[in-house]
Design a protein around this motif. Structure first.
Motif, mmCIF file in Angstrom:
data_model
loop_
_atom_site.group_PDB
_atom_site.id
_atom_site.type_symbol
_atom_site.label_atom_id
_atom_site.label_comp_id
_atom_site.label_asym_id
_atom_site.label_seq_id
_atom_site.Cartn_x
_atom_site.Cartn_y
_atom_site.Cartn_z
ATOM 1 N N GLN A 288 65.990 8.958 89.628
ATOM 2 C CA GLN A 288 67.265 9.665 89.724
ATOM 3 C C GLN A 288 67.301 10.644 90.887
ATOM 4 O OE1 GLN A 288 68.316 11.520 85.971
ATOM 5 N NE2 GLN A 288 67.566 9.762 84.804
ATOM 6 N N LYS A 289 66.159 11.266 91.189
ATOM 7 C CA LYS A 289 66.135 12.365 92.159
ATOM 8 C C LYS A 289 65.623 11.981 93.539
ATOM 9 C CE LYS A 289 67.321 15.372 88.934
ATOM 10 N NZ LYS A 289 68.616 16.088 88.956
ATOM 11 N N MET A 290 64.668 11.068 93.632
ATOM 12 C CA MET A 290 63.969 10.869 94.898
ATOM 13 C C MET A 290 63.856 9.422 95.352
ATOM 14 S SD MET A 290 60.811 13.592 94.272
ATOM 15 C CE MET A 290 60.293 13.527 95.989
ATOM 16 N N LEU A 291 63.999 8.465 94.457
ATOM 17 C CA LEU A 291 63.734 7.070 94.796
ATOM 18 C C LEU A 291 64.988 6.206 94.660
ATOM 19 C CD1 LEU A 291 60.357 6.685 92.834
ATOM 20 C CD2 LEU A 291 60.663 7.278 95.255
ATOM 21 N N LYS A 292 64.973 5.088 95.386
ATOM 22 C CA LYS A 292 66.034 4.091 95.294
ATOM 23 C C LYS A 292 65.400 2.728 95.058
ATOM 24 C CE LYS A 292 69.105 6.586 98.482
ATOM 25 N NZ LYS A 292 69.843 6.515 99.770
ATOM 26 N N PRO A 293 66.184 1.748 94.605
ATOM 27 C CA PRO A 293 65.618 0.409 94.405
ATOM 28 C C PRO A 293 65.000 -0.129 95.689
ATOM 29 C CG PRO A 293 67.763 0.580 93.367
ATOM 30 C CD PRO A 293 67.594 1.827 94.168
ATOM 31 N N ARG B 294 59.552 0.932 95.338
ATOM 32 C CA ARG B 294 60.737 1.754 95.502
ATOM 33 C C ARG B 294 60.954 2.092 96.974
ATOM 34 N NH1 ARG B 294 61.097 0.398 90.902
ATOM 35 N NH2 ARG B 294 61.580 1.701 89.072
ATOM 36 N N ASP B 295 62.215 2.268 97.318
ATOM 37 C CA ASP B 295 62.590 2.764 98.641
ATOM 38 C C ASP B 295 62.677 4.291 98.540
ATOM 39 O OD1 ASP B 295 63.593 3.326 101.119
ATOM 40 O OD2 ASP B 295 65.609 2.570 100.708
ATOM 41 N N ALA B 296 61.806 4.985 99.291
ATOM 42 C CA ALA B 296 61.777 6.445 99.223
ATOM 43 C C ALA B 296 62.353 7.105 100.456
ATOM 44 C CB ALA B 296 60.339 6.922 99.012
ATOM 45 N N GLY B 297 62.799 6.311 101.443
ATOM 46 C CA GLY B 297 63.396 6.885 102.639
ATOM 47 C C GLY B 297 62.419 7.737 103.425
ATOM 48 N N GLU B 298 62.952 8.604 104.265
ATOM 49 C CA GLU B 298 62.127 9.449 105.118
ATOM 50 C C GLU B 298 61.465 10.594 104.344
ATOM 51 O OE1 GLU B 298 61.369 9.265 108.376
ATOM 52 O OE2 GLU B 298 62.338 7.303 108.468
#
Length: 359
Positions: free
Chosen positions: A155-160, A204-208
């Motif tokens: 919910q806070k930091m990760l994406k599919p 998970r995709d965590a971005g930068e």
């Protein structure tokens, strides 16, 4: 207050309250043969109180002095200095605690000892209690804790994950095969070798914000970011196996659960005693996001990862690819701490390179 010399007989004019009337009585007070004696100046009546049952005032208090007497009575004097002189002449000595409080040297020593005691408790007592507390947590509760923590991160930091399902399955299968091979060798070496703990691998995709990363949560949830896969999977896939083996070490040794217990020791242990895990579960995600594993935890997981790789016929040196590429990314970003690995204070890269690069 220490007991006096029985021969002391200094006298003090004071006021006595019998505990039944608010009217004070003027008395002469003296100490003799283990008793406090009070003689009324009005009717010359005598009262006697065992010294051991009298609650004496501490000398560091200023102003009026009052001694609490058995039966609810009170002996009072309005001048602290006069009372203290009488007490000293009567052989009444301050307790060891009061004498310490009257000396700045003793106060300073007590402060240093207190700091040392707290430091010792934190360094050894809290980890010991956390290790014992982990054994009280049922596996189902630990799994629930890990699942809630993963939900919080989602919910806070990760994406599919954006990785292809085939690539995810390939990485998972490669790790499962390494575990199977390592387990067979471990069993051949030691019939009593424990099986690997249950785990669930999540991409998970965590971005930068998190970058190339992997971390383990209580209960066996292991998360690997897309950026880490992209960094290594193309030409150094075995390094991913080593990283997952490291995270499995955290699962096997319950490092995540132990870190959570240490972070909220008092409230957590109280919950364990009464069987109420709600406060613990609610606080886990934040603790896991902010806390760092100790370097001892990290070395313990590195040791498991290295042995697992050797048993799976993977050269631990492949982990050097990971360290070198992470360091290159850090230099590119110009920030030594911009890429936290697994939310942890790992040992220095040079130390880890020597450990995994050793023949």
């Amino acid at each position: 207050m220490d007991l006096p010399n029985p021969a002391a007989s200094a006298r003090l004019q004071a006021h006595f309250f019998d505990g039944r009337s608010a009217r004070p009585q003027r008395v002469q007070a003296w100490v003799h043969e283990g008793q406090l004696h009070l003689q009324s100046e009005e009717d010359q009546s005598l009262r006697h109180f065992p010294l051991r049952e009298v609650v004496w005032p501490e000398r560091q208090r200023h102003g009026q002095r009052q001694a609490e007497l058995p039966g609810g009575g009170l002996l009072s004097h309005h001048e602290a200095g006069t009372w203290d002189d009488w007490a000293q002449a009567s052989g009444l000595r301050d307790s060891l605690t009061v004498r310490w409080m009257q000396s700045w040297r003793y106060v300073a020593l007590a402060f240093v000892l207190s700091i040392a005691a707290v430091a010792g408790l934190w360094a050894w007592g809290v980890p010991w209690a956390a290790d014992k507390g982990v054994a009280l947590i049922p596996p189902a509760v630990e799994q629930q804790i890990g699942d809630q923590a993963l939900s919080w991160f989602d919910q806070k930091m990760l994406k599919p994950s954006k990785l292809a399902r085939a690539q995810q399955d390939q990485i998972a299968e490669r790790f499962a095969q390494a575990l199977q091979k390592a387990q067979a060798k471990a069993m051949a070496r030691d019939r009593g070798a424990k099986p690997w703990p249950a785990y669930q691998l999540h991409f998970r995709d965590a971005g930068e914000a998190m970058g190339p990363n992997a971390f383990a949560l209580p209960g066996g949830n292991i998360v690997m970011t897309d950026a880490l896969v992209q960094l290594l999977d193309k030409d150094s896939p075995q390094a991913l196996v080593g990283i997952l083996a490291h995270e499995l070490g955290h699962v096997q040794h319950q490092h995540g659960m132990r870190a959570v217990l240490q972070a909220g020791m008092v409230g957590t242990l109280a919950g364990l005693v009464v069987g109420d895990f709600s406060a613990l579960i609610a606080g886990v995600p934040t603790v896991m996001a902010q806390a760092a594993y100790s370097r001892d935890f990290e070395r313990e997981s590195d040791a498991l990862a290295r042995q697992l790789m050797l048993d799976a016929d993977i050269k631990p040196r492949v982990m050097l690819d990971f360290f070198d590429r992470i360091e290159a990314l850090r230099k590119k970003k110009g920030d030594r701490d911009s890429l936290p690995i697994a939310f942890a204070s790992h040992p220095a890269d040079a130390e880890r390179k020597r450990f995994f690069g050793a023949p």
